[in-house]
Write a protein that holds these residues in place. Structure first.
Motif, mmCIF file in Angstrom:
data_model
loop_
_atom_site.group_PDB
_atom_site.id
_atom_site.type_symbol
_atom_site.label_atom_id
_atom_site.label_comp_id
_atom_site.label_asym_id
_atom_site.label_seq_id
_atom_site.Cartn_x
_atom_site.Cartn_y
_atom_site.Cartn_z
ATOM 1 N N GLN A 191 0.823 -1.215 0.000
ATOM 2 C CA GLN A 191 0.000 0.000 0.000
ATOM 3 C C GLN A 191 0.857 1.266 0.000
ATOM 4 O O GLN A 191 0.540 2.246 -0.675
ATOM 5 N N ALA A 192 1.959 1.222 0.764
ATOM 6 C CA ALA A 192 2.865 2.379 0.816
ATOM 7 C C ALA A 192 3.495 2.630 -0.551
ATOM 8 O O ALA A 192 3.623 3.780 -0.984
ATOM 9 N N ARG A 193 3.856 1.557 -1.245
ATOM 10 C CA ARG A 193 4.450 1.680 -2.585
ATOM 11 C C ARG A 193 3.455 2.291 -3.562
ATOM 12 O O ARG A 193 3.784 3.221 -4.307
ATOM 13 N N ASN A 194 2.227 1.774 -3.555
ATOM 14 C CA ASN A 194 1.198 2.300 -4.456
ATOM 15 C C ASN A 194 0.896 3.773 -4.164
ATOM 16 O O ASN A 194 0.739 4.580 -5.082
ATOM 17 N N THR A 195 0.816 4.095 -2.866
ATOM 18 C CA THR A 195 0.556 5.485 -2.454
ATOM 19 C C THR A 195 1.695 6.397 -2.892
ATOM 20 O O THR A 195 1.465 7.507 -3.384
ATOM 21 N N ARG A 196 2.931 5.910 -2.710
ATOM 22 C CA ARG A 196 4.102 6.708 -3.097
ATOM 23 C C ARG A 196 4.074 7.034 -4.586
ATOM 24 O O ARG A 196 4.270 8.183 -4.985
#
Length: 347
Positions: A122-127
């Motif tokens: 999720q952090a990767r997608n958000t980034r």
């Protein structure tokens, strides 16, 4: 909290190292020239550079800064504060202050979403979403990230453990597209991490370590720990990279074939995607997986595919006579006569 590794600085001022393209270091000079040739071929006037504070991203900052002395090019440095760890804002400011000492402006963008599940994913997608939105706002169409040779091999092992096919096992592309048609470019994929650490050392004197990189609950951390045992067994990462590159070559050939299949099978219709179900059922499992992944990407404008196991489970459900509805990757799948319909799942 984020810790930093302090390194002995060269007697030369870091800005001198950046201006001379690391000429005092033969190995680093070669890396800079490779980097320079890659950006010369891209021939863009503006870039966004993704920064984290780790040695890889700081090396990318140093290389891009050195490149600026050879050609009039503007680089925008952006750090995404995920707001997952307690002191993340303080940590981001530490990175900003380090770059400020070297007359480099870092833009910090805070994530407002709450991330609790599938944290790394999720952090990767958000980034990527935040970085692509920044690019769009600044009218920049190319994003640079500091993924390196070790990242590439780790990605290969992660996807191997999840049963990925050819497309997944060919790991990360050097160049691809993400949301808002932004070009994602990884110029350091063929560079070993030890050289990037050396560049950070000679440019900034220290780099920051993310404690989550040592957290064994994450699969990537577990995979990272395999490196030393593999090398002791005589399996070098350079050998694995050769296999990854061979798989990537085969993938490139297949991509042309898939492109035609997607054209025939997938149609955009207002706020939904329609798959020709008759054509879909004629294909083998590998092609069905590719059609599902491509459809989700078009609808959600995602960069990463759902896990192959989940896609296979969906395909099994589609075969059932009583199939009515299924969800995957934030999409709802329903059947309408000879069409498979995808709509965004409401949250």
């Amino acid at each position: 909290s984020l810790c930093y590794k302090k390194l002995s600085m060269s007697k030369k001022n870091s800005s001198v190292n950046l201006k001379n393209g690391f000429k005092d270091f033969k190995d680093l000079s070669k890396i800079f020239l490779k980097f320079k040739n890659k950006l010369d071929l891209l021939n863009k006037n503006n870039y966004t550079v993704a920064v984290s504070g780790g040695p890889d991203s700081l090396a990318l900052v140093a290389l891009s800064r050195a490149y600026k002395y050879t050609k009039k090019t503007k680089f925008h440095y952006v750090l995404v504060d995920h707001n997952i760890r307690k002191n993340s804002n303080k940590e981001a400011k530490q990175v900003k202050n380090l770059l400020k000492k070297n007359r480099i402006n870092l833009n910090i963008i805070s994530n407002k979403r709450i991330i609790t599940k599938n944290i790394q994913s999720q952090a990767r997608n958000t980034r990527y979403e935040i970085l692509s939105n920044y690019c769009k706002k600044k009218r920049i169409n190319t994003l640079l990230t500091a993924h390196n040779l070790e990242d590439q091999v780790e990605t290969f092992f992660i996807r191997l453990s999840r049963g990925s096919g050819l497309k997944g096992l060919s790991a990360m592309n050097t160049i691809s597209k993400i949301k808002n048609k932004i070009i994602l470019y990884r110029p350091l994929l063929d560079i070993k991490k030890k050289y990037l650490i050396k560049i950070s050392k000679n440019s900034f004197g220290k780099y920051f370590k993310d404690p989550s990189n040592k957290n064994s609950k994450y699969l990537r951390t577990k995979v990272r720990k395999l490196k030393k045992p593999l090398e002791k067994s005589g399996i070098e990462y350079e050998q694995i990279i050769k296999s990854i590159n061979n798989l990537a070559s085969s993938r490139a050939t297949l991509d042309g074939y898939f492109k035609q299949i997607f054209k025939d099978a997938i149609k955009n219709h207002k706020n939904e995607i329609l798959i020709n179900f008759t054509l879909f059922k004629k294909h083998n499992k590998e092609i069905k997986i590719a059609i599902i992944n491509e459809s989700i990407k078009r609808l959600k404008k995602n960069y990463y595919n759902p896990r192959s196991k989940k896609v296979v489970n969906l395909i099994k459900n589609l075969k059932k006579k009583n199939f009515k509805k299924s969800t995957l990757g934030g999409c709802i799948f329903t059947q309408k006569k000879d069409k498979l319909c995808l709509k965004i799942e409401k949250t």
